[in-house]
Design a protein around this motif. Structure first.
Motif, PDB file in Angstrom:
ATOM      1  N   GLU A 221       0.820  -1.219   0.000  1.00 20.71           N
ATOM      2  CA  GLU A 221       0.000   0.000   0.000  1.00 20.71           C
ATOM      3  C   GLU A 221       0.852   1.266   0.000  1.00 20.71           C
ATOM      4  O   GLU A 221       0.365   2.329   0.401  1.00 20.71           O
ATOM      5  N   HIS A 222       2.101   1.169  -0.439  1.00 20.11           N
ATOM      6  CA  HIS A 222       2.948   2.365  -0.479  1.00 20.11           C
ATOM      7  C   HIS A 222       2.262   3.442  -1.315  1.00 20.11           C
ATOM      8  O   HIS A 222       1.718   3.169  -2.383  1.00 20.11           O
ATOM      9  N   SER A 223       2.316   4.679  -0.840  1.00 21.05           N
ATOM     10  CA  SER A 223       1.444   5.708  -1.416  1.00 21.05           C
ATOM     11  C   SER A 223       2.157   6.767  -2.240  1.00 21.05           C
ATOM     12  O   SER A 223       1.487   7.598  -2.875  1.00 21.05           O
ATOM     13  N   LEU A 224       3.479   6.784  -2.276  1.00 19.07           N
ATOM     14  CA  LEU A 224       4.178   7.910  -2.906  1.00 19.07           C
ATOM     15  C   LEU A 224       5.090   7.416  -4.028  1.00 19.07           C
ATOM     16  O   LEU A 224       6.012   6.632  -3.797  1.00 19.07           O
ATOM     17  N   TRP A 225       4.811   7.903  -5.245  1.00 16.56           N
ATOM     18  CA  TRP A 225       5.493   7.405  -6.441  1.00 16.56           C
ATOM     19  C   TRP A 225       5.900   8.553  -7.347  1.00 16.56           C
ATOM     20  O   TRP A 225       5.298   9.632  -7.333  1.00 16.56           O
ATOM     21  N   LEU A 226       6.899   8.297  -8.175  1.00 18.18           N
ATOM     22  CA  LEU A 226       7.391   9.276  -9.146  1.00 18.18           C
ATOM     23  C   LEU A 226       6.894   8.921 -10.542  1.00 18.18           C
ATOM     24  O   LEU A 226       6.888   7.752 -10.930  1.00 18.18           O
ATOM     25  N   ILE A 227       6.474   9.929 -11.292  1.00 22.33           N
ATOM     26  CA  ILE A 227       6.015   9.730 -12.664  1.00 22.33           C
ATOM     27  C   ILE A 227       7.233   9.698 -13.587  1.00 22.33           C
ATOM     28  O   ILE A 227       8.046  10.623 -13.588  1.00 22.33           O
ATOM     29  N   GLU A 228       7.343   8.640 -14.364  1.00 30.49           N
ATOM     30  CA  GLU A 228       8.447   8.530 -15.327  1.00 30.49           C
ATOM     31  C   GLU A 228       7.973   8.989 -16.703  1.00 30.49           C
ATOM     32  O   GLU A 228       6.911   8.567 -17.172  1.00 30.49           O
ATOM     33  N   PRO A 229       8.741   9.846 -17.386  1.00 27.93           N
ATOM     34  CA  PRO A 229       8.326  10.331 -18.710  1.00 27.93           C
ATOM     35  C   PRO A 229       8.046   9.224 -19.714  1.00 27.93           C
ATOM     36  O   PRO A 229       7.247   9.399 -20.634  1.00 27.93           O
ATOM     37  N   GLN A 230       8.662   8.057 -19.543  1.00 28.78           N
ATOM     38  CA  GLN A 230       8.504   6.968 -20.511  1.00 28.78           C
ATOM     39  C   GLN A 230       7.065   6.463 -20.603  1.00 28.78           C
ATOM     40  O   GLN A 230       6.711   5.790 -21.573  1.00 28.78           O
ATOM     41  N   ILE A 415      -7.100  14.812  -7.490  1.00 25.99           N
ATOM     42  CA  ILE A 415      -6.662  16.199  -7.326  1.00 25.99           C
ATOM     43  C   ILE A 415      -5.283  16.357  -7.941  1.00 25.99           C
ATOM     44  O   ILE A 415      -4.345  15.629  -7.597  1.00 25.99           O
ATOM     45  N   LEU A 416      -5.182  17.303  -8.856  1.00 28.58           N
ATOM     46  CA  LEU A 416      -3.940  17.637  -9.528  1.00 28.58           C
ATOM     47  C   LEU A 416      -3.475  18.970  -8.940  1.00 28.58           C
ATOM     48  O   LEU A 416      -4.020  20.021  -9.271  1.00 28.58           O
ATOM     49  N   THR A 422       4.416  19.271  -9.645  1.00 25.79           N
ATOM     50  CA  THR A 422       2.987  18.938  -9.646  1.00 25.79           C
ATOM     51  C   THR A 422       2.778  17.567  -9.021  1.00 25.79           C
ATOM     52  O   THR A 422       3.455  16.601  -9.368  1.00 25.79           O
ATOM     53  N   ALA A 423       1.816  17.509  -8.103  1.00 27.53           N
ATOM     54  CA  ALA A 423       1.503  16.254  -7.410  1.00 27.53           C
ATOM     55  C   ALA A 423       0.066  15.867  -7.710  1.00 27.53           C
ATOM     56  O   ALA A 423      -0.842  16.709  -7.652  1.00 27.53           O
ATOM     57  N   ILE A 424      -0.152  14.607  -8.017  1.00 26.09           N
ATOM     58  CA  ILE A 424      -1.465  14.086  -8.388  1.00 26.09           C
ATOM     59  C   ILE A 424      -1.848  13.018  -7.375  1.00 26.09           C
ATOM     60  O   ILE A 424      -1.087  12.069  -7.157  1.00 26.09           O
ATOM     61  N   ALA A 425      -3.001  13.171  -6.761  1.00 27.69           N
ATOM     62  CA  ALA A 425      -3.458  12.203  -5.760  1.00 27.69           C
ATOM     63  C   ALA A 425      -4.857  11.730  -6.121  1.00 27.69           C
ATOM     64  O   ALA A 425      -5.669  12.487  -6.666  1.00 27.69           O
ATOM     65  N   VAL A 434      -0.201   9.089  -4.261  1.00 26.41           N
ATOM     66  CA  VAL A 434       0.291  10.373  -4.761  1.00 26.41           C
ATOM     67  C   VAL A 434       1.406  10.098  -5.762  1.00 26.41           C
ATOM     68  O   VAL A 434       2.324   9.315  -5.488  1.00 26.41           O
ATOM     69  N   TRP A 435       1.295  10.742  -6.917  1.00 27.90           N
ATOM     70  CA  TRP A 435       2.315  10.640  -7.960  1.00 27.90           C
ATOM     71  C   TRP A 435       2.864  12.039  -8.220  1.00 27.90           C
ATOM     72  O   TRP A 435       2.101  12.985  -8.408  1.00 27.90           O
TER      73      TRP A 435
END
Length: 513
Positions: A221-230, A415-416, A422-425, A434-435
């Motif tokens: 259930e880890h909640s915090l991730w990074l968006i990869e451009p790929q 929510i963006l 920019t954080a998206i949840a 959250v990404w």
């Protein structure tokens, strides 16, 4: 969405320490890991800062293992034939770091006072790694102030010295770096708005952490991730049925514009059109209809009764059920609050932006936000921090990511939260995810950029993409296009019209060429 835990997970200091403990417990010697990490740092440093241009290197060495990493880097750069000098502000150090310091001395690498680094071409920062909890003061603080005043590139190992690992706070003072090499997993503090001016160009240096250790510490259930451009490779262009007709590719309604902000409607439409949505309808004040129709001839333009000041007074007798999604708020003005309420009550997939958010904040708070929670169809809210605090005044003093997670719980919406990071949840199982978008550009800090984004989100939503995927894909496409344009035009040359016009060329030239 999660392709690789090690490249996308964002960790706290405690989580990273627990993962390293598992690595050492499993049999990896601390010294071996330090060698592996430092050699990878050296390899990447050599690619970015070649010897012919960066011969004189200053190394800042702390007392912990971050300082040990820096000493191994110093040794390897010395073997490359570079002129290496070491500044060590602390008399004591951990045993492994002390051993590497002794070997560096035996090689003839000079240990010098800070002033001797003024002629360096590059400084490598290894003073503090993750886990710093106390404010920096005394001689080290003075050294950081001094280096910040030099016009010398600085590369930090793991975090710029002085940045709190989890919060991104400045611990009294922090180094302003050109590059930061984050080691292992992404550190939460590096991806905050507070730390951004200090981090410079951010990269991750992986060291092959076994994914079972990441899973064991972070959990499912880890909640915090990074968006990869790929991920744009997988999301765009949206696949189409070869025999599809226009209404199968989505019908989007924009409720936008006023006499004062007529251009907002046009920019929103340009963003929506770039997504390839099948049909576009635009509801505007009646007096704006000729302008919009002239600029967007392929749209259905709906003239609405307007107030004395040129805002939409009410929607004509529209069958809202025929639309797959609605974008509401861009340039609308607060006089259109009743229209916003009507749109929210429609329970259609919705992007609420700008004055749509302001109207929601002015509506009865309990009825407004609770109503979002009870909606069957998704809503995407796109506030910047000021708008977010208007919507959720009780969260204005809460740390940004925590506040975002609490807001998702309150609204059950996507929510963006716009900004440099920019954080998206969005809701996920019993909590939220959250990404964070790690890359952006100040070129987007221009009026109208958000209108383009809102249109893009609406176009993707109308074509059936899930709300969380819409927010992530739209944010990434928007920011990556702007970054691409800055390389051709500089940050000054990326106005919202240019941005909108280059959304599709970016996809074509940069991803699918």
């Amino acid at each position: 969405m999660i392709d690789c835990l090690s490249s996308q997970a964002i960790a706290t200091a405690d989580q990273m320490q627990a993962i390293e403990h598992l690595i050492f417990q499993a049999g990896m010697p601390v010294a071996a890991l330090m060698e592996k990490v430092a050699l990878r740092i050296t390899q990447r440093l050599t690619e970015l800062y070649p010897t012919q241009n960066y011969r004189r290197i200053g190394i800042l060495v702390g007392s912990g293992h971050n300082g040990g990493d820096a000493l191994v880097v110093a040794r390897e750069l010395h073997h490359q034939g570079r002129q290496v000098k070491i500044y060590r502000p602390f008399a004591k150090s951990k045993p492994l770091t002390r051993v590497h310091g002794c070997y560096a001395k035996s090689l003839g690498i000079p240990f010098v006072e800070l002033e001797a680094l003024q002629d360096c071409d590059l400084i490598v920062d290894g003073i503090f790694g993750f886990g710093l909890e106390r404010d920096i003061n005394g001689d080290v603080a003075n050294a950081i102030h001094t280096i910040n005043n030099w016009q010398i590139p600085v590369l930090s190992i793991d975090l710029p010295s002085g940045i709190h690992t989890d919060r991104g706070d400045i611990m009294g003072v922090a180094l302003q770096t050109t590059h930061t090499f984050c080691l292992g997993l992404w550190k939460r503090g590096l991806l905050t708005e507070t730390a951004t001016p200090y981090v410079g160009k951010l990269e991750r240096i992986g060291f092959d952490i076994p994914e079972q250790f990441i899973n064991q510490v972070l959990g499912e259930e880890h909640s915090l991730w990074l968006i990869e451009p790929q991920i744009l490779h997988n999301r765009l262009p949206i696949a189409r049925n070869p025999i599809a007709h226009k209404y199968e590719i989505g019908h989007l309604l924009l409720v936008v514009g006023s006499q004062k902000y007529g251009g907002a409607g046009l920019l929103t439409a340009m963003g929506a059109k770039a997504t390839g949505v099948g049909m576009l309808s635009i509801a505007v004040p009646h007096s704006l209809k000729p302008l919009i129709l002239a600029q967007v001839p392929d749209a259905i333009v709906i003239g609405c009764p307007e107030t004395a000041s040129g805002a939409i007074a009410e929607l004509p007798n529209l069958d809202l059920a025929k639309y797959q999604a609605i974008v509401c708020g861009c340039g609308l003005s607060l006089e259109a609050r009743p229209v916003v309420k009507q749109i929210i009550d429609s329970d259609l997939p919705l992007v609420l932006d700008a004055d749509g958010l302001n109207a929601l904040a002015f509506l009865d708070k309990t009825a407004g936000l609770d109503h979002l929670q009870s909606r069957k169809n998704p809503v995407i809210l796109t506030p910047h921090w000021g708008e977010f605090c208007q919507l959720f005044p009780e969260l204005r003093t809460v740390e940004r990511i925590e506040a975002l997670q609490k807001a998702v719980t309150l609204t059950q919406s996507t929510i963006l939260l716009k900004g440099a990071k920019t954080a998206i949840a969005f809701p996920h199982n019993t909590s939220s995810q959250v990404w964070i978008n790690p890359e952006s550009t100040p070129a987007l800090a221009r009026g109208g950029s958000g209108d383009v984004l809102a249109g893009m989100l609406g176009g993707l939503l109308a074509q059936g993409m899930a709300a969380n995927d819409v927010a992530i894909t739209g944010t990434l496409w928007h920011s990556q296009t702007a970054i691409w344009l800055t390389k051709q035009r500089t940050e000054m040359g990326v106005d919202p019209v240019t941005l909108a016009q280059n959304l599709l060329p970016f996809i074509g030239q940069k991803i699918y060429r």
